[in-house]
Design a protein around this motif. Structure first.
Motif, PDB file in Angstrom:
ATOM      1  N   GLU A 178      25.594 -11.318  43.304  1.00  0.00           N
ATOM      2  CA  GLU A 178      24.349 -10.904  42.644  1.00  0.00           C
ATOM      3  C   GLU A 178      24.126  -9.403  42.804  1.00  0.00           C
ATOM      4  OE1 GLU A 178      22.345 -12.590  40.574  1.00  0.00           O
ATOM      5  OE2 GLU A 178      23.820 -14.206  40.760  1.00  0.00           O
ATOM      6  N   ALA A 179      24.438  -8.856  43.980  1.00  0.00           N
ATOM      7  CA  ALA A 179      24.277  -7.420  44.202  1.00  0.00           C
ATOM      8  C   ALA A 179      25.215  -6.632  43.291  1.00  0.00           C
ATOM      9  CB  ALA A 179      24.547  -7.076  45.666  1.00  0.00           C
ATOM     10  N   LYS A 214      26.419  -7.660  40.423  1.00  0.00           N
ATOM     11  CA  LYS A 214      25.936  -7.819  39.050  1.00  0.00           C
ATOM     12  C   LYS A 214      24.889  -6.760  38.714  1.00  0.00           C
ATOM     13  CE  LYS A 214      24.530 -11.760  37.502  1.00  0.00           C
ATOM     14  NZ  LYS A 214      24.083 -13.163  37.335  1.00  0.00           N
ATOM     15  N   SER A 215      24.045  -6.442  39.685  1.00  0.00           N
ATOM     16  CA  SER A 215      22.981  -5.464  39.432  1.00  0.00           C
ATOM     17  C   SER A 215      23.513  -4.030  39.379  1.00  0.00           C
ATOM     18  CB  SER A 215      21.892  -5.573  40.501  1.00  0.00           C
ATOM     19  OG  SER A 215      22.376  -5.133  41.754  1.00  0.00           O
ATOM     20  N   SER A 237      30.404 -13.670  48.568  1.00  0.00           N
ATOM     21  CA  SER A 237      29.283 -14.574  48.790  1.00  0.00           C
ATOM     22  C   SER A 237      28.391 -14.524  47.553  1.00  0.00           C
ATOM     23  CB  SER A 237      28.490 -14.134  50.022  1.00  0.00           C
ATOM     24  OG  SER A 237      27.826 -12.909  49.744  1.00  0.00           O
ATOM     25  N   PRO A 238      27.578 -15.529  47.343  1.00  0.00           N
ATOM     26  CA  PRO A 238      26.656 -15.502  46.196  1.00  0.00           C
ATOM     27  C   PRO A 238      25.736 -14.278  46.222  1.00  0.00           C
ATOM     28  CG  PRO A 238      26.742 -17.708  47.131  1.00  0.00           C
ATOM     29  CD  PRO A 238      27.517 -16.807  48.058  1.00  0.00           C
ATOM     30  N   GLU A 239      25.335 -13.849  47.417  1.00  0.00           N
ATOM     31  CA  GLU A 239      24.470 -12.670  47.545  1.00  0.00           C
ATOM     32  C   GLU A 239      25.207 -11.396  47.131  1.00  0.00           C
ATOM     33  OE1 GLU A 239      23.213 -15.940  50.130  1.00  0.00           O
ATOM     34  OE2 GLU A 239      25.090 -14.843  50.091  1.00  0.00           O
ATOM     35  N   ALA A 240      26.468 -11.270  47.543  1.00  0.00           N
ATOM     36  CA  ALA A 240      27.266 -10.091  47.168  1.00  0.00           C
ATOM     37  C   ALA A 240      27.516 -10.085  45.667  1.00  0.00           C
ATOM     38  CB  ALA A 240      28.587 -10.081  47.934  1.00  0.00           C
TER      39      ALA A 240
END
Length: 81
Positions: A52-53, A55-56, A47-50
């Motif tokens: 981004e997580a 990436k961090s 998912s886009p949220e996963a």
């Protein structure tokens, strides 16, 4: 210092080739080339949220795929390359 495992070989490996461990030997490791990396490597949809997580959580030079693999190995208590 890079956390990626590196090896040196006297043979020229094709650019973009993918290898897997075939057997562990006393003097090293026997590798087997995978014919088509897109067919042989498992795909994971994020998912886009996963995304981004992940990436961090990247280390320097690490891809999102490598982050996911590192976290999976850590969660299962296995060591990763």
């Amino acid at each position: 210092m890079s956390s990626k495992l590196e090896f040196v070989t006297a043979l020229r490996l094709p650019k973009g080739s993918v290898w897997k461990v075939k057997s562990e030997l006393v003097g090293g490791t026997r590798l087997e080339g995978l014919s088509d990396p897109t067919d042989t490597l498992p795909r994971v949809k994020l998912s886009p949220e996963a995304f981004e997580a992940l990436k961090s959580l990247r280390h320097r030079g690490e891809t999102i795929r490598e982050v996911a693999e590192r976290l999976i190995f850590k969660a299962t208590g296995q060591t990763h390359g």
